[in-house]
Design a protein around this motif. Structure first.
Motif, short mmCIF file in Angstrom:
data_model
loop_
_atom_site.label_atom_id
_atom_site.label_comp_id
_atom_site.label_asym_id
_atom_site.label_seq_id
_atom_site.Cartn_x
_atom_site.Cartn_y
_atom_site.Cartn_z
N ARG A 78 0.84 -1.19 0.00
CA ARG A 78 0.00 0.00 0.00
C ARG A 78 0.88 1.25 0.00
N LEU A 79 0.33 2.34 -0.50
CA LEU A 79 1.09 3.58 -0.54
C LEU A 79 1.52 4.01 0.86
N GLN A 80 2.77 4.41 0.99
CA GLN A 80 3.30 4.82 2.28
C GLN A 80 4.32 5.94 2.07
N ARG A 81 4.51 6.72 3.12
CA ARG A 81 5.41 7.88 3.06
C ARG A 81 6.25 7.90 4.32
N PRO A 82 7.47 7.36 4.27
CA PRO A 82 8.29 7.29 5.48
C PRO A 82 8.97 8.63 5.78
N ASP A 83 9.30 8.86 7.05
CA ASP A 83 10.07 10.05 7.41
C ASP A 83 11.54 9.69 7.60
N PHE A 84 11.95 8.54 7.04
CA PHE A 84 13.32 8.05 7.14
C PHE A 84 13.77 7.51 5.78
N HIS A 85 15.06 7.22 5.66
CA HIS A 85 15.62 6.64 4.44
C HIS A 85 15.46 5.11 4.47
N VAL A 86 15.25 4.54 3.28
CA VAL A 86 15.28 3.09 3.12
C VAL A 86 16.19 2.78 1.93
N LEU A 87 17.23 2.00 2.18
CA LEU A 87 18.15 1.58 1.12
C LEU A 87 18.04 0.07 0.98
N ALA A 88 17.70 -0.40 -0.22
CA ALA A 88 17.52 -1.83 -0.45
C ALA A 88 18.46 -2.31 -1.55
N LEU A 89 19.15 -3.41 -1.30
CA LEU A 89 19.98 -4.06 -2.31
C LEU A 89 19.26 -5.33 -2.77
N ILE A 90 19.10 -5.47 -4.07
CA ILE A 90 18.47 -6.68 -4.62
C ILE A 90 19.58 -7.66 -4.97
N THR A 91 19.76 -8.67 -4.13
CA THR A 91 20.84 -9.64 -4.36
C THR A 91 20.33 -10.90 -5.05
N GLY A 92 19.03 -11.00 -5.24
CA GLY A 92 18.48 -12.16 -5.94
C GLY A 92 16.99 -12.00 -6.16
N GLY A 93 16.47 -12.75 -7.13
CA GLY A 93 15.04 -12.72 -7.41
C GLY A 93 14.62 -11.54 -8.26
N SER A 94 13.31 -11.32 -8.31
CA SER A 94 12.75 -10.22 -9.10
C SER A 94 11.50 -9.72 -8.39
N GLY A 95 11.10 -8.49 -8.72
CA GLY A 95 9.93 -7.90 -8.09
C GLY A 95 9.62 -6.55 -8.71
N ALA A 96 8.92 -5.71 -7.98
CA ALA A 96 8.52 -4.41 -8.51
C ALA A 96 8.36 -3.42 -7.37
N HIS A 97 8.56 -2.15 -7.72
CA HIS A 97 8.47 -1.06 -6.74
C HIS A 97 7.96 0.19 -7.45
N GLU A 98 7.20 1.01 -6.73
CA GLU A 98 6.71 2.27 -7.28
C GLU A 98 7.11 3.39 -6.34
N ALA A 99 7.62 4.49 -6.93
CA ALA A 99 8.03 5.64 -6.12
C ALA A 99 7.68 6.92 -6.87
N ASP A 100 6.79 7.72 -6.27
CA ASP A 100 6.41 9.01 -6.84
C ASP A 100 6.09 8.91 -8.32
N PHE A 101 5.13 8.00 -8.64
CA PHE A 101 4.55 7.85 -9.97
C PHE A 101 5.50 7.17 -10.97
N HIS A 102 6.62 6.62 -10.50
CA HIS A 102 7.53 5.89 -11.37
C HIS A 102 7.53 4.42 -10.96
#
Length: 292
Positions: A42-66
């Protein structure tokens, strides 16, 4: 819910009890295990940073209409205030690092590539080294939680900085502090912080320059060095992004957006929006909802 649009969850940085060091390291597997209600989708708006490394698999992400299709080697950096969602994490592997604004030892590093897309791709060797850096940070964080006498916020902050330097290697570097003719990265950091706090009612670079004690040309040089665009463009794009969030996520009419963003009337807001997008707010919203 507002006007039939899904509400955006506001997320505050709330580390587990006993782990309040300004940074937290977990994994996609741990996220799936703890999020049985799939709130991550669901749409969310954190007040902190999130850094994610994709080391395997596949998926999808949406950020500010992208929308971003994710695969091994991708890095996702969600900055505070970004409206995003993990639309598909069921097959993703890799670490997620959550950290608070101001935790890094160098403010220039936190604002580096501030206007870049949320997702970028690392070559295999860079991904391997980034994963090692994240693993080291994770080990130190877990050790600090288990044995508080080992805890060191400074150590965790510098390990996080090392990870970010590895992830950002090859991107435009911030100016070297003290180098002749180079704007200090602290100038842009101060400007960006001030913009984030006041963009809803302060639309002129000269006002920020006066508040910060710089002239407008200094802000422009520092902003261009950090983002590749001038101070006025940076400010306008920040206002525009919030306008899109209000139109696209909250479903607010142009008049309400104008009021919330400090425009004197809906006409001035529409002129501003059309100048930057080529569309009226109504036309942009209609096009967004037509997008599959």
């Amino acid at each position: 819910m507002e006007n039939g649009h899904a509400a955006v969850r506001q997320l505050r940085y709330l580390p587990p009890v006993g782990a309040a060091y300004g940074v937290e390291v977990l994994s996609f597997a741990a996220l799936r295990e703890s999020d049985t209600e799939r709130r991550r989708t669901r749409l969310q708006r954190p007040d902190f940073h999130v850094l994610a490394l994709i080391t395997g698999g596949s998926g999808a992400h949406e950020a500010d209409f992208h929308h971003h299709e994710l695969r091994e080697g991708d890095v996702v950096w969600i900055r505070p205030g970004t409206v995003h969602r993990w639309s598909d994490t069921d097959r993703l592997d890799g670490p997620l690092v959550l950290f608070q604004p101001g935790f890094l030892p160098d403010p220039g590093l936190e604002t580096r590539n501030a206007t870049a897309p949320a997702c970028r791709h690392l070559p295999p060797e860079a991904l391997r080294l980034a994963a090692l850096a994240a693993d080291h940070l994770g080990h130190e964080h877990r050790a600090a939680v288990r044995s508080p006498r080992l805890a060191s916020s400074a150590l965790l902050a510098h390990l996080l900085a090392a990870l970010l330097l590895r992830v950002l290697h090859g991107t435009s570097a911030p100016p070297v502090p003290g180098a002749a003719g180079s704007p200090q990265p602290e100038v842009f950091h101060a400007y960006r912080t001030e913009v984030e706090e006041h963009f809803r009612h302060r639309h002129r670079v000269a006002d920020y320059a006066r508040a910060l004690g710089y002239d407008a040309r200094t802000l422009t040089r520092a902003t261009r060095a950090a983002t590749g665009q001038g101070a006025k463009t940076f400010l306008d794009q920040r206002i525009l992004l919030e306008a899109k969030r209000l139109l696209g996520h909250a479903g607010l009419p142009a008049g309400t957006c104008a009021h919330r963003l400090g425009f004197s009337d809906a006409g001035n807001f529409t002129t501003f929006f059309r100048r930057l997008t080529g569309l009226t707010p109504t036309a942009w919203t209609a096009a967004l909802h037509r997008t599959p």
